[in-house]
Design an enzyme around this catalytic site. Structure first.
Site, PDB file in Angstrom:
ATOM      1  N   ARG A 254       4.113  -0.790  -8.215  1.00 16.95           N
ATOM      2  CA  ARG A 254       4.772   0.174  -7.327  1.00 16.95           C
ATOM      3  C   ARG A 254       6.256  -0.170  -7.241  1.00 16.95           C
ATOM      4  NH1 ARG A 254       3.536  -0.710  -1.376  1.00 16.95           N
ATOM      5  NH2 ARG A 254       5.723  -1.309  -1.345  1.00 16.95           N
ATOM      6  N   HIS A 258       6.153   1.979  -0.202  1.00 15.05           N
ATOM      7  CA  HIS A 258       4.796   2.551  -0.104  1.00 15.05           C
ATOM      8  C   HIS A 258       4.881   4.069   0.098  1.00 15.05           C
ATOM      9  CE1 HIS A 258       0.707   3.325   1.112  1.00 15.05           C
ATOM     10  NE2 HIS A 258       1.135   3.778   2.273  1.00 15.05           N
ATOM     11  N   TYR A 267       9.106  -6.965   3.235  1.00 12.20           N
ATOM     12  CA  TYR A 267       8.010  -7.876   2.883  1.00 12.20           C
ATOM     13  C   TYR A 267       7.938  -8.207   1.390  1.00 12.20           C
ATOM     14  CZ  TYR A 267       5.891  -3.310   1.868  1.00 12.20           C
ATOM     15  OH  TYR A 267       5.650  -2.052   1.386  1.00 12.20           O
TER      16      TYR A 267
HETATM   17  C1  LIG Z   1      -9.108   4.585   5.956  1.00 12.24           C
HETATM   18  C2  LIG Z   1      -7.639   4.343   6.001  1.00 12.24           C
HETATM   19  N1  LIG Z   1      -7.170   3.187   6.498  1.00 12.24           N
HETATM   20  C3  LIG Z   1      -5.841   2.942   6.510  1.00 12.24           C
HETATM   21  C4  LIG Z   1      -4.965   3.880   6.043  1.00 12.24           C
HETATM   22  C5  LIG Z   1      -3.464   3.615   6.032  1.00 12.24           C
HETATM   23  N2  LIG Z   1      -3.068   3.391   4.629  1.00 12.24           N
HETATM   24  C6  LIG Z   1      -2.494   4.377   3.909  1.00 12.24           C
HETATM   25  S1  LIG Z   1      -2.220   3.895   2.330  1.00 12.24           S
HETATM   26  C7  LIG Z   1      -2.805   2.349   2.627  1.00 12.24           C
HETATM   27  C8  LIG Z   1      -2.825   1.315   1.537  1.00 12.24           C
HETATM   28  C9  LIG Z   1      -3.445   1.800   0.295  1.00 12.24           C
HETATM   29  O1  LIG Z   1      -3.262   0.867  -0.720  1.00 12.24           O
HETATM   30  P1  LIG Z   1      -3.819   1.133  -2.150  1.00 12.24           P
HETATM   31  O2  LIG Z   1      -5.259   1.502  -2.079  1.00 12.24           O
HETATM   32  O3  LIG Z   1      -3.467  -0.033  -2.994  1.00 12.24           O
HETATM   33  O4  LIG Z   1      -3.041   2.450  -2.619  1.00 12.24           O
HETATM   34  P2  LIG Z   1      -1.460   2.634  -2.833  1.00 12.24           P
HETATM   35  O5  LIG Z   1      -0.908   3.122  -1.523  1.00 12.24           O
HETATM   36  O6  LIG Z   1      -0.883   1.329  -3.234  1.00 12.24           O
HETATM   37  O7  LIG Z   1      -1.336   3.671  -3.897  1.00 12.24           O
HETATM   38  C10 LIG Z   1      -3.246   2.222   3.925  1.00 12.24           C
HETATM   39  C11 LIG Z   1      -3.829   0.992   4.505  1.00 12.24           C
HETATM   40  C12 LIG Z   1      -5.480   5.089   5.544  1.00 12.24           C
HETATM   41  N3  LIG Z   1      -4.705   6.052   5.032  1.00 12.24           N
HETATM   42  N4  LIG Z   1      -6.822   5.280   5.513  1.00 12.24           N
END
Ligand SMILES: Cc1ncc(C[n+]2csc(CCOP(=O)(O)OP(=O)(O)O)c2C)c(N)n1
Ligand SMILES: [Mg+2]
Length: 361
Positions: A254, A258, A267
């Site tokens: 990435r 985010h 971080y």
């Molecule tokens: C069930 C749930 N918990 C928490 C969140 C908040 N949240 C949004 S994205 C994210 C992290 C996702 O990480 P990853 O699966 O690695 O996907 P990326 O964002 O890196 O593409 C979180 C914790 C959410 N959207 N849904």
């Protein structure tokens, strides 16, 4: 009895754009590689515009796919039109390839439900923001294909963080038992907001989570669009042949925050990001195409201009779109609205009617 497993890894182009060994058949056709390159540039152009619109208060929170374009484009380009994409929130490249329009994506990220009413891929799922909750939906889609005896498959994409969710483990387990035509694809971009891959799981690879589900699991270089497409094509061929589900872990990074609501410098070390820039996916395919006489500086200039013009036109169409009636937030989940939600819908409509126009303030 000792049981052994292994997780294969594949890559066709190195970061300098040099082919390692022979390429898959589709990659020997320059027209195919050019289409993949154009799609990745178009995705990056869309991302840049979306971030610019959010920064100037004209779009909601946005998740850029900067640096991960090969994961989305590679996967979508392996699909047949009648397959179904079940995306999370960072797969704009896959949606655009499938025929979702930039205008629809702007509408969606601007909070307008009409952005999920795709005119192109009617049966593709809308963007899923709850992490991993779409993995069981994809298994359900695949079960429907199997019951109807259709040679179709679902492709479900999620992040490294999502692989820690019960929904994902349960979906893969179910897909394994029922030999469902579904491909689970992990965009391992090494971060889940501020949680680095090393703290996400003690497992050596994410692909090995396939082993517990009894389905094939493999890793690919997620910055090599050829590797992502080849692995997805093979998994889709197995799915359509009745051989069941697969898990592919695409190793990418990435390069951006985010989302626009995040500041990764709080971080994450800038030096780490700089180290990953030379591995980004557009560069290596451009090197390869240039080296083989299929791409010039003029082609690049023209492509950048054309994609910017297309995306700007979509933004111009999006910006004056009047907001939807607030009651529409109740309208797209239930065939018949439960009584309590019906009550809330009426209250929302009454509140909108009562609101005094604020003029230009
Ligand atoms: C069930 C749930 N918990 C928490 C969140 C908040 N949240 C949004 S994205 C994210 C992290 C996702 O990480 P990853 O699966 O690695 O996907 P990326 O964002 O890196 O593409 C979180 C914790 C959410 N959207 N849904
Ligand atoms: Mg991630």
């Amino acid at each position: 009895m000792t049981v052994r497993f292994e997780i294969p890894y594949s890559r066709y182009l190195d970061p300098a754009g040099k082919a390692i060994g022979s390429l898959p058949v589709f990659a020997t056709d320059p027209a195919t590689l050019l289409a993949l390159y154009r799609a990745m540039v178009r995705t990056r152009s869309f991302d840049a515009k979306a971030v610019a619109l959010q920064r100037t208060g004209r779009l909601g929170t946005y998740a850029s796919s900067l640096g991960q374009e090969a994961v989305a484009v590679g996967a979508a380009s392996a699909m047949n039109p009648q397959d179904v994409l079940v995306p999370s929130f960072r797969e704009h490249g896959a949606q655009l390839w499938r025929g979702v329009t930039p205008l629809e994506l702007f509408l969606y990220w601007g909070g307008d439900e009409r952005g999920s009413d795709f005119k192109g891929p009617r049966e593709d799922f809308p963007i899923c923001v709850p992490v991993g909750s779409h993995a069981p939906h994809a298994a359900g889609v695949a079960l429907a294909f199997k019951l109807r005896r259709q040679a179709r498959a679902a492709v479900c994409i999620f992040g490294d963080g999502a692989t820690s969710k019960g929904d994902v483990a349960e979906a893969m387990n179910f897909a394994g038992v029922w030999r469902l035509p579904v491909v689970y694809l992990i965009n391992n971009n090494e971060w889940a907001i501020s949680v680095p891959r090393g703290q996400q799981t003690a497992a050596e690879t994410l692909a090995q989570k396939a082993i517990a589900a009894g389905i094939p699991g493999e890793q690919v270089d997620g910055n090599d669009v050829i590797a992502v497409r080849a692995a997805t094509e093979a998994a889709l061929a197995r799915a359509r042949a009745g051989e069941g589900a697969s898990l592919i872990e695409a190793l990418s990074y990435r390069l951006g925050d985010h989302t626009t609501a995040d500041d990764a410098s709080r971080y994450r070390d800038d030096a780490e990001v700089s180290r990953h820039w030379p591995n980004e996916p557009l560069l290596r395919l451009r090197h390869y195409l240039t080296e083989h006489g299929h791409w010039t500086r003029d082609d690049e200039e023209r492509l950048l201009q054309d994609t910017a013009a297309e995306i700007d036109a979509a933004a111009d169409a999006f910006l004056p779109t009047p907001p939807q009636d607030p009651a529409t937030i109740f309208d797209y989940t239930y065939a018949e609205l439960p009584a309590e939600l019906q009550r809330q819908r009426e209250a929302a409509l009454a509140a909108a009617d009562a609101a005094v126009p604020t003029g230009e303030a």
